[in-house]
Scaffold this motif. Sequence first.
Motif, PDB file in Angstrom:
ATOM      1  N   LYS A   4      34.617  39.938  24.728  1.00 12.10           N
ATOM      2  CA  LYS A   4      34.530  40.935  25.783  1.00 12.10           C
ATOM      3  C   LYS A   4      34.921  40.314  27.125  1.00 12.10           C
ATOM      4  O   LYS A   4      34.405  39.282  27.511  1.00 12.10           O
ATOM      5  CB  LYS A   4      33.101  41.471  25.843  1.00 12.10           C
ATOM      6  CG  LYS A   4      32.904  42.567  26.842  1.00 12.10           C
ATOM      7  CD  LYS A   4      33.429  43.867  26.330  1.00 12.10           C
ATOM      8  CE  LYS A   4      33.034  44.978  27.293  1.00 12.10           C
ATOM      9  NZ  LYS A   4      33.976  46.026  27.318  1.00 12.10           N
ATOM     10  N   VAL A   5      35.858  40.945  27.807  1.00  8.05           N
ATOM     11  CA  VAL A   5      36.236  40.527  29.147  1.00  8.05           C
ATOM     12  C   VAL A   5      36.125  41.728  30.071  1.00  8.05           C
ATOM     13  O   VAL A   5      36.395  42.848  29.671  1.00  8.05           O
ATOM     14  CB  VAL A   5      37.659  39.929  29.194  1.00  8.05           C
ATOM     15  CG1 VAL A   5      37.695  38.583  28.519  1.00  8.05           C
ATOM     16  CG2 VAL A   5      38.682  40.835  28.569  1.00  8.05           C
ATOM     17  N   ASP A   6      35.687  41.502  31.290  1.00 12.58           N
ATOM     18  CA  ASP A   6      35.367  42.617  32.161  1.00 12.58           C
ATOM     19  C   ASP A   6      36.296  42.788  33.363  1.00 12.58           C
ATOM     20  O   ASP A   6      36.471  43.887  33.832  1.00 12.58           O
ATOM     21  CB  ASP A   6      33.927  42.477  32.673  1.00 12.58           C
ATOM     22  CG  ASP A   6      32.935  42.566  31.541  1.00 12.58           C
ATOM     23  OD1 ASP A   6      33.090  43.452  30.691  1.00 12.58           O
ATOM     24  OD2 ASP A   6      32.006  41.739  31.505  1.00 12.58           O
ATOM     25  N   THR A   7      36.857  41.727  33.876  1.00  8.94           N
ATOM     26  CA  THR A   7      37.671  41.854  35.078  1.00  8.94           C
ATOM     27  C   THR A   7      39.089  41.374  34.810  1.00  8.94           C
ATOM     28  O   THR A   7      39.363  40.713  33.802  1.00  8.94           O
ATOM     29  CB  THR A   7      37.086  40.994  36.218  1.00  8.94           C
ATOM     30  OG1 THR A   7      37.210  39.610  35.861  1.00  8.94           O
ATOM     31  CG2 THR A   7      35.631  41.322  36.481  1.00  8.94           C
ATOM     32  N   LYS A   8      39.972  41.693  35.735  1.00  9.13           N
ATOM     33  CA  LYS A   8      41.352  41.220  35.598  1.00  9.13           C
ATOM     34  C   LYS A   8      41.401  39.700  35.575  1.00  9.13           C
ATOM     35  O   LYS A   8      42.176  39.116  34.844  1.00  9.13           O
ATOM     36  CB  LYS A   8      42.229  41.781  36.717  1.00  9.13           C
ATOM     37  CG  LYS A   8      42.579  43.228  36.524  1.00  9.13           C
ATOM     38  CD  LYS A   8      43.612  43.684  37.529  1.00  9.13           C
ATOM     39  CE  LYS A   8      44.048  45.100  37.215  1.00  9.13           C
ATOM     40  NZ  LYS A   8      45.173  45.528  38.036  1.00  9.13           N
ATOM     41  N   ARG A   9      40.545  39.064  36.364  1.00 11.72           N
ATOM     42  CA  ARG A   9      40.507  37.594  36.373  1.00 11.72           C
ATOM     43  C   ARG A   9      40.085  37.059  35.009  1.00 11.72           C
ATOM     44  O   ARG A   9      40.647  36.092  34.518  1.00 11.72           O
ATOM     45  CB  ARG A   9      39.571  37.090  37.462  1.00 11.72           C
ATOM     46  CG  ARG A   9      39.520  35.579  37.539  1.00 11.72           C
ATOM     47  CD  ARG A   9      39.008  35.135  38.911  1.00 11.72           C
ATOM     48  NE  ARG A   9      38.809  33.718  38.963  1.00 11.72           N
ATOM     49  CZ  ARG A   9      39.768  32.833  39.175  1.00 11.72           C
ATOM     50  NH1 ARG A   9      41.002  33.245  39.332  1.00 11.72           N
ATOM     51  NH2 ARG A   9      39.497  31.542  39.237  1.00 11.72           N
ATOM     52  N   ASP A  10      39.095  37.711  34.390  1.00 19.26           N
ATOM     53  CA  ASP A  10      38.676  37.315  33.048  1.00 19.26           C
ATOM     54  C   ASP A  10      39.823  37.483  32.059  1.00 19.26           C
ATOM     55  O   ASP A  10      40.047  36.628  31.205  1.00 19.26           O
ATOM     56  CB  ASP A  10      37.483  38.153  32.568  1.00 19.26           C
ATOM     57  CG  ASP A  10      36.204  37.858  33.321  1.00 19.26           C
ATOM     58  OD1 ASP A  10      36.067  36.749  33.893  1.00 19.26           O
ATOM     59  OD2 ASP A  10      35.330  38.747  33.337  1.00 19.26           O
ATOM     60  N   GLU A  12      43.054  37.469  32.763  1.00 17.41           N
ATOM     61  CA  GLU A  12      44.056  36.437  33.047  1.00 17.41           C
ATOM     62  C   GLU A  12      43.666  35.109  32.407  1.00 17.41           C
ATOM     63  O   GLU A  12      44.503  34.431  31.801  1.00 17.41           O
ATOM     64  CB  GLU A  12      44.231  36.246  34.551  1.00 17.41           C
ATOM     65  CG  GLU A  12      44.992  37.357  35.218  1.00 17.41           C
ATOM     66  CD  GLU A  12      45.046  37.214  36.733  1.00 17.41           C
ATOM     67  OE1 GLU A  12      46.021  37.720  37.313  1.00 17.41           O
ATOM     68  OE2 GLU A  12      44.128  36.627  37.334  1.00 17.41           O
ATOM     69  N   SER A  43      49.317  44.011  35.929  1.00 14.83           N
ATOM     70  CA  SER A  43      49.128  45.089  36.907  1.00 14.83           C
ATOM     71  C   SER A  43      49.097  46.470  36.263  1.00 14.83           C
ATOM     72  O   SER A  43      48.626  47.422  36.887  1.00 14.83           O
ATOM     73  CB  SER A  43      50.218  45.038  37.980  1.00 14.83           C
ATOM     74  OG  SER A  43      51.489  45.314  37.420  1.00 14.83           O
ATOM     75  N   GLY A  78      40.827  44.982  26.373  1.00 14.37           N
ATOM     76  CA  GLY A  78      41.483  45.441  27.589  1.00 14.37           C
ATOM     77  C   GLY A  78      42.996  45.379  27.511  1.00 14.37           C
ATOM     78  O   GLY A  78      43.673  45.849  28.419  1.00 14.37           O
TER      79      GLY A  78
END
Length: 108
Positions: A4-10, A12, A43, A78
């Motif tokens: 599980k990843v939650d943010t764009k940084r995660d 990336e 993006s 994601g």
Amino acid sequence: MSKKVDTKRDIEQEIVQTLKTIYDPEIPVNIHDLGLIYNVDISKLPHVDILMTLTSPNCPMTDVIMYQIENRLKLIDGIDEVFVEITFDPPWDKDMISEEGKLHLGFL
């Protein structure tokens, strides 16, 4: 394999870690540390665009490498779609290899 990843940084960071599991079959260094990845564009999530090169325009493993990238990145939460574009501008050279890759190859 997917986590599980939650943010764009995660996302990336997960993409980079995944790319580091894919190797050029002729060189014992992953495609990220070889400097083959020129750009990762997230993006338009859940769509990801990868711009990359190869060590040689005549690489016989192009399809295999592209398949691995597309399929492994789709395992990341994601990401639903991956497009890999190959370019030879600028052409790859040994200076693009990361320090870790150079160390592995005995260049340092």
